[in-house]
Scaffold this active site. Structure first.
Site, PDB file in Angstrom:
ATOM      1  N   ASP A   8       0.719  -1.214  -0.027  1.00 53.78           N
ATOM      2  CA  ASP A   8      -0.185  -0.104   0.014  1.00 53.78           C
ATOM      3  C   ASP A   8       0.931   1.288  -0.138  1.00 53.78           C
ATOM      4  OD1 ASP A   8      -1.935  -1.922   0.213  1.00 53.78           O
ATOM      5  OD2 ASP A   8      -2.624  -1.088   2.085  1.00 53.78           O
ATOM      6  N   LYS A 106      -6.816  -4.859  -2.530  1.00 56.29           N
ATOM      7  CA  LYS A 106      -7.578  -5.363  -1.443  1.00 56.29           C
ATOM      8  C   LYS A 106      -8.645  -4.350  -1.097  1.00 56.29           C
ATOM      9  CE  LYS A 106      -4.446  -4.321   1.909  1.00 56.29           C
ATOM     10  NZ  LYS A 106      -4.837  -3.117   2.610  1.00 56.29           N
ATOM     11  N   CYS A 151      -2.058  -2.455   7.664  1.00 59.97           N
ATOM     12  CA  CYS A 151      -1.834  -3.515   6.678  1.00 59.97           C
ATOM     13  C   CYS A 151      -0.423  -4.321   6.462  1.00 59.97           C
ATOM     14  CB  CYS A 151      -2.124  -2.628   5.386  1.00 59.97           C
ATOM     15  SG  CYS A 151      -3.831  -2.231   5.137  1.00 59.97           S
TER      16      CYS A 151
HETATM   17  C1  VGL Z   1      -4.763   0.846   5.678  1.00 62.56           C
HETATM   18  C2  VGL Z   1      -6.319   1.567   6.998  1.00 62.56           C
HETATM   19  C3  VGL Z   1      -7.182   1.550   6.083  1.00 62.56           C
HETATM   20  C4  VGL Z   1      -3.230   0.617   5.649  1.00 62.56           C
HETATM   21  C5  VGL Z   1      -5.813   0.719   4.677  1.00 62.56           C
HETATM   22  O1  VGL Z   1      -2.783   0.564   4.230  1.00 62.56           O
HETATM   23  O2  VGL Z   1      -2.467   0.398   6.378  1.00 62.56           O
HETATM   24  N1  VGL Z   1      -5.002   1.471   6.917  1.00 62.56           N
HETATM   25  N2  VGL Z   1      -7.001   1.033   4.997  1.00 62.56           N
END
Ligand code: VGL
Ligand code: ZN
Length: 199
Positions: A8, A106, A151
């Site tokens: 991410d 995701k 994540c």
């Molecule tokens: C994430 C909160 C919501 C992350 C993704 O990538 O850590 N955190 N969605």
């Protein structure tokens, strides 16, 4: 066979984004520098529809940071982030993508969040990433990216506990959201207790 998983590393998790991780951009030169040390590089991308159940904006009267029940699971209310095809969902322009072999989305199901890059939070569906790595003969994975307390942590935990990969997390390759001030340290402890090599 050792794979690098980029978790991410998207504009919305970087300074100036919708759900910014403090100093998140500082991991990028390090991540770019280590990429060539791996046999295979893959990336995950948080990829939410507009009506995603993790967005406070989709629940009347709910505020960011509150916890609700979403289809029976605890769900933190987040600001709108990483909306499919938006600028915020794009990978950072500073991230070197030329070695990335596959990208796994995701959080696409509006009814369930997915912190791990391998499964949704209820383990109802896999993203295909773990199975892909197994199929490629991967034995070891190194996880870098954002955020350390969500994540990145859940991806590393699933890598070791659900797929049995030797799992490594270099601390220079991740930063935390820190909803609580010590969430970064707590995440490192939890990963170490699970047998992840945090260096
Ligand atoms: C994430 C909160 C919501 C992350 C993704 O990538 O850590 N955190 N969605
Ligand atoms: Zn998300």
């Amino acid at each position: 066979m050792h794979a690098l998983i980029l978790v991410d590393i998207q504009n919305d998790f970087l300074p100036g984004g919708a759900l910014p991780v403090k100093d998140g951009d500082q991991i990028i030169p390090y991540v770019n520098a280590i990429m060539n040390d791996f046999d295979l590089v893959v990336a995950t991308q948080d990829w939410h529809p507009k009506d995603h159940g993790s967005f406070a904006s989709n629940h009347k009267g709910k505020k960011i940071g509150e916890v609700i029940k979403l289809e029976g699971l605890d769900q933190i209310m987040w600001p709108d982030h990483c909306i499919q095809h938006s600028e915020g969902a794009e990978f950072s322009r500073d991230l070197d993508l030329h070695r990335v072999q596959m990208i796994f989305h995701k959080g696409t199901d509006p009814k369930i969040d997915s912190y791990s890059g391998l499964f949704d939070n209820g383990y109802l569906k896999s993203t295909g990433l773990g199975e892909y790595l197994k199929g490629e003969g991967v034995t070891d994975v190194t996880c870098v990216g954002l955020a350390a307390d969500y994540c990145l942590k859940f991806t590393a935990l699933d890598a070791v506990s659900k797929f049995g990969f030797n799992t490594h997390v270099p601390v220079k390759g991740t930063k935390a959201v820190n909803l609580q001030p010590n969430d970064f340290e707590r995440s490192i402890e939890v990963m170490r207790e699970a047998g992840i090599k945090v260096m």
